[in-house]
Scaffold this motif. Sequence first.
Motif, PDB file in Angstrom:
ATOM      1  N   PHE A 198      57.166 -33.249 -60.103  1.00 54.25           N
ATOM      2  CA  PHE A 198      58.126 -32.195 -60.448  1.00 54.25           C
ATOM      3  C   PHE A 198      57.565 -31.262 -61.513  1.00 54.25           C
ATOM      4  CE2 PHE A 198      61.273 -31.058 -63.741  1.00 54.25           C
ATOM      5  CZ  PHE A 198      62.003 -30.110 -63.037  1.00 54.25           C
ATOM      6  N   LEU A 199      56.975 -31.817 -62.562  1.00 54.31           N
ATOM      7  CA  LEU A 199      56.454 -31.001 -63.647  1.00 54.31           C
ATOM      8  C   LEU A 199      55.318 -30.095 -63.184  1.00 54.31           C
ATOM      9  CD1 LEU A 199      56.504 -30.358 -66.681  1.00 54.31           C
ATOM     10  CD2 LEU A 199      54.892 -32.226 -67.015  1.00 54.31           C
ATOM     11  N   LEU A 200      54.375 -30.656 -62.418  1.00 55.06           N
ATOM     12  CA  LEU A 200      53.245 -29.860 -61.953  1.00 55.06           C
ATOM     13  C   LEU A 200      53.669 -28.856 -60.881  1.00 55.06           C
ATOM     14  CD1 LEU A 200      50.470 -32.600 -61.799  1.00 55.06           C
ATOM     15  CD2 LEU A 200      50.845 -30.868 -63.562  1.00 55.06           C
ATOM     16  N   ARG A 201      54.644 -29.212 -60.068  1.00 51.24           N
ATOM     17  CA  ARG A 201      55.120 -28.260 -59.064  1.00 51.24           C
ATOM     18  C   ARG A 201      55.723 -27.041 -59.742  1.00 51.24           C
ATOM     19  NH1 ARG A 201      59.840 -25.342 -57.481  1.00 51.24           N
ATOM     20  NH2 ARG A 201      59.557 -24.784 -55.281  1.00 51.24           N
ATOM     21  N   GLN A 202      56.534 -27.232 -60.773  1.00 45.32           N
ATOM     22  CA  GLN A 202      57.113 -26.111 -61.489  1.00 45.32           C
ATOM     23  C   GLN A 202      56.046 -25.278 -62.176  1.00 45.32           C
ATOM     24  OE1 GLN A 202      59.858 -26.477 -59.768  1.00 45.32           O
ATOM     25  NE2 GLN A 202      61.045 -25.729 -61.507  1.00 45.32           N
ATOM     26  N   ALA A 203      55.006 -25.940 -62.697  1.00 51.39           N
ATOM     27  CA  ALA A 203      53.926 -25.209 -63.352  1.00 51.39           C
ATOM     28  C   ALA A 203      53.121 -24.394 -62.342  1.00 51.39           C
ATOM     29  CB  ALA A 203      53.018 -26.184 -64.095  1.00 51.39           C
ATOM     30  N   PHE A 204      52.812 -24.996 -61.194  1.00 54.49           N
ATOM     31  CA  PHE A 204      52.040 -24.277 -60.172  1.00 54.49           C
ATOM     32  C   PHE A 204      52.841 -23.116 -59.597  1.00 54.49           C
ATOM     33  CE2 PHE A 204      49.350 -28.252 -58.960  1.00 54.49           C
ATOM     34  CZ  PHE A 204      48.798 -28.231 -60.225  1.00 54.49           C
ATOM     35  N   ALA A 205      54.165 -23.264 -59.540  1.00 53.80           N
ATOM     36  CA  ALA A 205      54.991 -22.185 -59.004  1.00 53.80           C
ATOM     37  C   ALA A 205      54.965 -20.951 -59.900  1.00 53.80           C
ATOM     38  CB  ALA A 205      56.433 -22.666 -58.826  1.00 53.80           C
ATOM     39  N   ALA A 206      54.626 -21.121 -61.172  1.00 58.47           N
ATOM     40  CA  ALA A 206      54.538 -19.984 -62.084  1.00 58.47           C
ATOM     41  C   ALA A 206      53.218 -19.238 -61.980  1.00 58.47           C
ATOM     42  CB  ALA A 206      54.738 -20.460 -63.533  1.00 58.47           C
ATOM     43  N   VAL A 207      52.249 -19.789 -61.260  1.00 57.27           N
ATOM     44  CA  VAL A 207      50.966 -19.118 -61.061  1.00 57.27           C
ATOM     45  C   VAL A 207      51.139 -18.055 -59.977  1.00 57.27           C
ATOM     46  CG1 VAL A 207      48.549 -19.433 -60.395  1.00 57.27           C
ATOM     47  CG2 VAL A 207      49.719 -21.186 -61.743  1.00 57.27           C
ATOM     48  N   PRO A 208      50.693 -16.823 -60.218  1.00 53.91           N
ATOM     49  CA  PRO A 208      50.829 -15.787 -59.170  1.00 53.91           C
ATOM     50  C   PRO A 208      50.167 -16.209 -57.865  1.00 53.91           C
ATOM     51  CG  PRO A 208      50.221 -14.801 -61.270  1.00 53.91           C
ATOM     52  CD  PRO A 208      50.137 -16.285 -61.462  1.00 53.91           C
ATOM     53  N   PHE A 209      50.874 -15.991 -56.794  1.00 56.11           N
ATOM     54  CA  PHE A 209      50.370 -16.389 -55.484  1.00 56.11           C
ATOM     55  C   PHE A 209      49.101 -15.628 -55.108  1.00 56.11           C
ATOM     56  CE2 PHE A 209      50.444 -16.513 -50.799  1.00 56.11           C
ATOM     57  CZ  PHE A 209      50.555 -17.880 -50.616  1.00 56.11           C
ATOM     58  N   GLU A 210      48.939 -14.425 -55.682  1.00 55.60           N
ATOM     59  CA  GLU A 210      47.758 -13.627 -55.377  1.00 55.60           C
ATOM     60  C   GLU A 210      46.476 -14.286 -55.876  1.00 55.60           C
ATOM     61  OE1 GLU A 210      50.463 -12.556 -56.737  1.00 55.60           O
ATOM     62  OE2 GLU A 210      51.336 -11.278 -55.159  1.00 55.60           O
ATOM     63  N   ILE A 211      46.565 -15.070 -56.951  1.00 51.92           N
ATOM     64  CA  ILE A 211      45.379 -15.770 -57.458  1.00 51.92           C
ATOM     65  C   ILE A 211      44.891 -16.784 -56.426  1.00 51.92           C
ATOM     66  CG2 ILE A 211      44.550 -17.349 -59.240  1.00 51.92           C
ATOM     67  CD1 ILE A 211      46.340 -15.967 -61.208  1.00 51.92           C
ATOM     68  N   TRP A 212      45.835 -17.515 -55.843  1.00 51.13           N
ATOM     69  CA  TRP A 212      45.450 -18.489 -54.816  1.00 51.13           C
ATOM     70  C   TRP A 212      44.896 -17.791 -53.581  1.00 51.13           C
ATOM     71  CZ3 TRP A 212      47.581 -19.469 -49.884  1.00 51.13           C
ATOM     72  CH2 TRP A 212      47.109 -20.632 -49.268  1.00 51.13           C
ATOM     73  N   GLU A 213      45.512 -16.695 -53.167  1.00 52.58           N
ATOM     74  CA  GLU A 213      45.018 -15.968 -52.007  1.00 52.58           C
ATOM     75  C   GLU A 213      43.613 -15.427 -52.250  1.00 52.58           C
ATOM     76  OE1 GLU A 213      48.067 -13.050 -51.351  1.00 52.58           O
ATOM     77  OE2 GLU A 213      48.926 -14.218 -49.694  1.00 52.58           O
ATOM     78  N   ALA A 214      43.365 -14.908 -53.475  1.00 53.69           N
ATOM     79  CA  ALA A 214      42.033 -14.398 -53.787  1.00 53.69           C
ATOM     80  C   ALA A 214      40.996 -15.511 -53.756  1.00 53.69           C
ATOM     81  CB  ALA A 214      42.045 -13.719 -55.160  1.00 53.69           C
ATOM     82  N   ALA A 215      41.367 -16.692 -54.245  1.00 57.89           N
ATOM     83  CA  ALA A 215      40.435 -17.818 -54.203  1.00 57.89           C
ATOM     84  C   ALA A 215      40.140 -18.242 -52.777  1.00 57.89           C
ATOM     85  CB  ALA A 215      41.010 -18.997 -55.001  1.00 57.89           C
ATOM     86  N   ARG A 216      41.142 -18.230 -51.922  1.00 54.42           N
ATOM     87  CA  ARG A 216      40.930 -18.600 -50.533  1.00 54.42           C
ATOM     88  C   ARG A 216      40.069 -17.563 -49.805  1.00 54.42           C
ATOM     89  NH1 ARG A 216      41.327 -23.327 -48.683  1.00 54.42           N
ATOM     90  NH2 ARG A 216      42.332 -22.726 -46.707  1.00 54.42           N
ATOM     91  N   LEU A 217      40.297 -16.295 -50.095  1.00 51.40           N
ATOM     92  CA  LEU A 217      39.485 -15.254 -49.478  1.00 51.40           C
ATOM     93  C   LEU A 217      38.038 -15.297 -49.959  1.00 51.40           C
ATOM     94  CD1 LEU A 217      41.959 -12.218 -49.551  1.00 51.40           C
ATOM     95  CD2 LEU A 217      41.260 -13.562 -47.555  1.00 51.40           C
ATOM     96  N   ASP A 218      37.847 -15.816 -51.175  1.00 48.35           N
ATOM     97  CA  ASP A 218      36.506 -15.931 -51.725  1.00 48.35           C
ATOM     98  C   ASP A 218      35.764 -17.136 -51.171  1.00 48.35           C
ATOM     99  OD1 ASP A 218      34.523 -14.861 -53.467  1.00 48.35           O
ATOM    100  OD2 ASP A 218      34.895 -16.528 -54.841  1.00 48.35           O
ATOM    101  N   GLY A 219      36.439 -17.936 -50.353  1.00 46.58           N
ATOM    102  CA  GLY A 219      35.792 -19.075 -49.714  1.00 46.58           C
ATOM    103  C   GLY A 219      36.077 -20.414 -50.352  1.00 46.58           C
ATOM    104  N   ALA A 220      36.963 -20.458 -51.326  1.00 43.91           N
ATOM    105  CA  ALA A 220      37.289 -21.721 -51.982  1.00 43.91           C
ATOM    106  C   ALA A 220      38.208 -22.549 -51.101  1.00 43.91           C
ATOM    107  CB  ALA A 220      37.953 -21.473 -53.335  1.00 43.91           C
TER     108      ALA A 220
END
Length: 305
Positions: free
Chosen positions: A185-207
Amino acid sequence: MISIDIRPTPTHTGAGTPTRPRHGLRIRSRKVLRIPSIGTIIRFLAVLVLAAVVFLPVYVSFVSAFTPNGEMARSGIVPNPAHVTLRNFHEATTAIPLLREYLVSVGVVTLQTVGQLLTGALAAYALVFPRWRGRRLAFGLVLVTLAIPGESIVIPNYELVSSIGLRDTVLGVVIPYLAAGYPIFLLRQAFAAVPFEIWEAARLDGAGDLRALFTIIMPTCRPQVTNAIIWSALAAWNGFFWPLLITDTAAARTIQVGISQLAASEAGSPSVIFAGAVLVVVPTMLLVIFAQRFLINGLSRGVLR
């Protein structure tokens, strides 16, 4: 208090002769002694009373651990420095295998904390970033586990651990608690505060998913991750009922169970018991003191999204 004084300020030429005065502003500050209000005084006294209620038992435990048995009652709350001794700690560690149980507790804390951090991070990542149906339902089931009393699943856990032959082992103590609802629960709430664009950029970069999780998402949520580690470590260190039920010998017994047996041993005088309790309390106190900043930041950031 700040007062403004308007006086004519003479100006000087290069030859040193004054010219026509100009009006300037001179700001002078005066310190005013403020008398605290009655409400402030009452709150301050209430905090002092609560602090005394919390710290008095800790103080009595530490003083009794370093004084001979009965000396605390004779000398009062302030002990005689001439009577300070370490004999109580020696008797506590020789009456039962306390040092071995201490090491077992350290191993249990390490394994359980690492397990809960890994499972919590992986589950939280799956509940936030990949877009799939049923994410909210799955998160609701995680929240439901927080409302289930731990005592209600003791018997199923006991039968499972015994059936796979891990009874009276360190792994048997750890396995039922390699995953927990609160770190998820704690980590899910923390990850939800991270902008989704950061994850998309990492995935597009090949991560990949694991690289994005451990090199981008978790470092971004460092306070909440540290808070989850501290919570898991304290829960593992303070565990008593399950280790008492699943272990029979000192080879897999934790320090909490050892302290309860110290009270029933022949050397279990009050001062010796206090010495054993101090050995148990000191690691948790140091952990909370040094990690207080992370606890506050972890509880106040990223938990309201």
